[in-house]
Design an enzyme around this catalytic site. Sequence first.
Site, PDB file in Angstrom:
ATOM      1  CD  GLU A  31      -5.129  19.587   6.539  1.00 40.80           C
ATOM      2  OE1 GLU A  31      -5.961  20.166   5.806  1.00 40.80           O
ATOM      3  OE2 GLU A  31      -5.447  18.938   7.563  1.00 40.80           O
ATOM      4  CB  THR A  41      -8.045  23.650  14.447  1.00 44.57           C
ATOM      5  OG1 THR A  41      -8.298  22.254  14.665  1.00 44.57           O
ATOM      6  CG2 THR A  41      -6.966  24.105  15.406  1.00 44.57           C
ATOM      7  CG  HIS A  49     -15.919  23.909  27.066  1.00 47.93           C
ATOM      8  ND1 HIS A  49     -16.910  24.848  27.218  1.00 47.93           N
ATOM      9  CD2 HIS A  49     -15.647  23.866  25.736  1.00 47.93           C
ATOM     10  CE1 HIS A  49     -17.241  25.345  26.035  1.00 47.93           C
ATOM     11  NE2 HIS A  49     -16.473  24.762  25.114  1.00 47.93           N
ATOM     12  CB  CYS A 437      -5.446  48.361   9.923  1.00 50.32           C
ATOM     13  SG  CYS A 437      -3.939  47.425   9.551  1.00 50.32           S
TER      14      CYS A 437
END
Length: 476
Positions: A31, A41, A49, A437
């Site tokens: 990665e 992601t 779905h 915040c």
Amino acid sequence: MYDVAIIGAGVSGGFIARELSKFNLKIAIVEKESDVACGTTKANSAIIHAGYDPKVGSLKAKLNLRGNAMYDQITKELGVPFKRIGSMVLAFNEEEFNIIDNLYKNGLEIGVPDIKILSEEEVLAKEPRISKKVYKALYAPTAGIIGPWELTIALIENAINNGVDLKLNTSVEEIDFDDSKYIIRTNKETIQAKYVVNAAGVHADKISNMVGDKSFTIEPNRGQYHLLDKSEGNTVNSIVFQSPSKESKGVLVLPTVHGNLLVGPNHEYVENKDSLETTKAGLQVIMEKSSKSVDNINFRNIITSFSGLRAKTKNGDFIIEESEVARNFFNVAGIDSPGLTAAPAIAEYVVDLLLKKDNAITKKEEFTNKVEPLTNFLMLDNHSKQKLMDRDERYGRIVCRCEYITEGEIVEAIHKGVGATTVDGIKRRARPGSGRCQGGFCGPRVMEILARETNKDITEIEKERQGSFILTGETK
């Protein structure tokens, strides 16, 4: 020497790694970012779905349906937040009704369970805040919402617990093949592997080109979102879509698994695969279009806006196959919507391709299928809270007042499994900075804890990507 190198640590790469770790294989995940779940992601609608809209016979249709059915068991095993809240696709006139009626018929042919057409009265009974101009709606009870960050982190932690190696901040620069193995040259080391799985998201075409496969091009498509405060989380009870166009599923309104309200996305092709900025025009479109579906959304309570990129291809379907020009190289590309839903089924599909290719691969006798979720102090009863504080006083120190996150939880997020090394990494795991915040109060304290627990100077703490330093030195 690895048996399999997976390029990309998003939700697809995470599921593939976990599924492959059930077999006697040496596996690496490569990665380029400083954490998992840093691409598509981390910025999407977080929807599972129902599966009524893909083209019948497509990979999207097959894997959406299968993936949806897998989520109850997977999220139970991994301790990931998931709720089946159902979805509605709204029609405001006869023309839009024809569109949703076709979706209904398509869904029946695919085999989507329990879908039905609702009348205006039935829609408003379920969703009182829906515009009174609604005509009819397609209802799909199997649709759901999930925490995609938590899911991917848990998947890869589970894979690591089963022997997989994770290599972060490792960018693939060149790939060669020497008859029996791939030689993957990165910015940090050279990795050798018999098989390569290309799950690199919007950069999958770049990785494929490295082995001479130019069969597809990824067209990044940006979607922008507004996230509203938890005070707006009950605006709707289900996922509310508008009737789709050929380009997208349209602007939607939905609650999140953490109790906020999410509105978006818009739809725009961009040239730059790192183009994650939001725009005034794009965010205005979201507000205008969502107001067609739901009355009186209180946009004064927006707490943040963000964008994500979809990895689209011209063929409109997932690309999951062994390359025609590079043997033992498997592309998992064009994983746009419903990629999150289909991801566990995509992993099964990839593993099946690999097993057909190599019948010498054997299953492990033991596989650990669970991970322990992080402590959620807020959700504990008073007795459990006191017991935890007696054991470790850090759970008695509130760091994030918006989300009621303790120092103990932040320390857990740093040291557990795929531990966080950045401020945003802490946010994805334990949620400080996710409230109203947005880290304005807790951010400096999070940085102090992160510096202390990782033995770094506070000026070395990064927000997200390499080089995203927050402090440069003392001013007084």
